[in-house]
Design an enzyme around this catalytic site. Structure first.
Site, PDB file in Angstrom:
ATOM      1  N   HIS A   1       0.238  -8.201  -1.743  1.00  8.09           N
ATOM      2  CA  HIS A   1      -0.338  -7.165  -0.876  1.00  8.09           C
ATOM      3  C   HIS A   1      -0.714  -5.963  -1.734  1.00  8.09           C
ATOM      4  O   HIS A   1      -1.809  -5.427  -1.600  1.00  8.09           O
ATOM      5  CB  HIS A   1       0.658  -6.784   0.215  1.00  8.09           C
TER       6      HIS A   1
ATOM      7  N   CYS B   1      -2.769  -4.133   8.755  1.00 11.07           N
ATOM      8  CA  CYS B   1      -3.239  -4.739   7.513  1.00 11.07           C
ATOM      9  C   CYS B   1      -2.980  -6.232   7.404  1.00 11.07           C
ATOM     10  O   CYS B   1      -3.460  -6.883   6.469  1.00 11.07           O
ATOM     11  CB  CYS B   1      -2.619  -4.016   6.324  1.00 11.07           C
TER      12      CYS B   1
ATOM     13  N   HIS C   1      -8.313  -1.193  -0.309  1.00 15.83           N
ATOM     14  CA  HIS C   1      -7.580  -1.811   0.803  1.00 15.83           C
ATOM     15  C   HIS C   1      -8.518  -1.912   2.005  1.00 15.83           C
ATOM     16  O   HIS C   1      -8.914  -0.900   2.586  1.00 15.83           O
ATOM     17  CB  HIS C   1      -6.365  -0.961   1.147  1.00 15.83           C
TER      18      HIS C   1
END
Length: 395
Positions: free
Chosen positions: A291, A160, A325
């Site tokens: 995040h 990520c 995401h």
């Protein structure tokens, strides 16, 4: 040393097909997380996803692509890069120069076509046009060839944090004289491979994700492509500039394959290192694009790390409540969102938030508002503890 300027941006996500559409959706608090329509999956009706409502055949036809084996990440990446190149005014001659580099990030790549590859392997003797797509560099090579990029080319997969690392690596190329300009960013798409994988970790939510909320249940996967042009100030000269990349740092706590340490060592070190690189103090940061995945582990740990670093917590939020995401694209997507905050002096509302996490008590920004910002930080934390923070400052 010459500053590193952001001179072009391009993006496609579940909330817009270009930068302007994405910004308007952020201002209006639009959530692009819906039911899956692009392909069949046992989870299609059970979980929401940040899906881009554009099919592969339509995208391929738009760009007159008839060669078999071109994957969805290639098509989405092409769409975002075209906007970025037009925005930055980079012509064919500049792209073919050895001083123009391309650093691309993805985690899924051609694995989105696992079904097609399996079918071909069992139905034909001639192999599959999708086999080559399993190389993580396939999307990078396709985009390099399409645009004729002549300088350093590389692919990054650090889960990520991939495209945040692509931007940081691009900055290092410019700082060390290996490139005058760098196209950096990433792309990832929804696929059965990742949906099944994340579901096996029990971190997908069957509801809209709720970053930093006490009752958060997990993340919603999304897809996006987002790229920026980084240029040395000496080369950019009088070109428009959205922001200056002043800080970047990658840190790894190596705590667990899919979790961050309870004390937030990796996130803290990434944020602290980025501040040191930028020669800034914590109080200089006006906004943090966190995040903020909506998972129990990440949001608590990121909150702990922020409280450890910042005596007075800056305004913060997670835009994953808008887009889901987007994995390897998350770092560059959220960098563009952060730059939009900076250039327009505004911050966007955190969606789906209701109650603060009791252990930390932090409350993300909950409404669109004009806001004076000189420096923004964006965080991207990947599996294996690979944590990266970037800082952008007003040019």
């Amino acid at each position: 040393m010459s500053r590193i300027l952001v001179t072009g941006m391009g993006v496609v996500s579940a909330i817009g097909s270009n930068v302007a559409e994405n910004r308007q959706s952020l201002i209006n608090g639009i959530c692009g997380i819906t039911r899956l329509e692009g392909f069949q999956s046992r989870f299609a009706g059970l979980m929401p996803f940040g899906e881009i409502k554009k099919n592969n055949s339509g995208l391929a036809a738009k760009y007159n692509l008839t060669k078999p084996g071109i994957t969805r990440p290639c098509l989405l990446g092409l769409m975002a890069m075209k906007e970025m190149l037009d925005d930055a005014g980079l012509d064919e001659k500049i792209l073919r120069s050895r001083s123009t580099a391309f650093i691309n990030a993805t985690t899924v790549g051609g694995m989105c076509l696992t079904d097609e590859l399996y079918h071909d392997a069992n139905a034909a003797d001639t192999g599959s046009p999708y086999l080559g797509a399993y190389d993580n560099a396939d999307t990078t090579l396709f985009l390099r060839e399409y645009f004729g990029i002549g300088g350093v080319v590389n692919s990054i997969n650090t889960a990520c944090s991939s495209s945040a690392n692509a931007i940081a690596f691009g900055a290092a190329l410019i700082k060390t004289g290996r490139a005058d300009r760098v196209i950096a960013g990433g792309v990832d798409c929804l696929a059965k491979f990742t949906i099944n994988g994340f579901n096996s970790l029990h971190i997908l939510s069957n509801e809209l994700c709720r970053p930093f909320d006490e009752s958060r249940k997990g993340l919603n996967l999304g897809e996006a492509a987002a790229y920026v042009v980084l240029e040395s100030e000496d080369v950019a000269q009088n070109k428009k500039s959205y922001a200056t990349l002043t800080g970047y740092c990658n840190a790894n706590d190596a705590f667990h394959p899919s979790s961050l340490s309870d004390t937030g060592v990796g996130p803290y070190n990434a944020m602290h290192g980025a501040l040191q690189k930028a020669s800034l103090s914590p109080g200089d940061i006006g906004y943090i694009n966190a995040h903020g995945t909506g998972t129990e582990n990440n949001d608590l740990v990121e909150s702990v790390a922020m409280q450890r670093l910042f005596e007075n917590q800056p305004a913060f939020s997670s835009t994953k409540g808008n887009t889901g995401h987007t994995l390897g694209a998350a770092g560059s997507l959220e960098s563009i969102f952060s730059i939009l905050c900076l250039t327009n002096q505004e911050i966007y509302p955190a969606l789906q938030f209701e109650n603060k996490i009791p252990e930390t008590g932090l409350i993300p920004n909950r409404e669109y508002r004009k806001y004076v910002i000189e420096h923004v930080m964006t965080n991207s934390f990947g599996f294996g503890g690979n944590c990266t923070s970037l800082i952008f400052s007003r040019s």
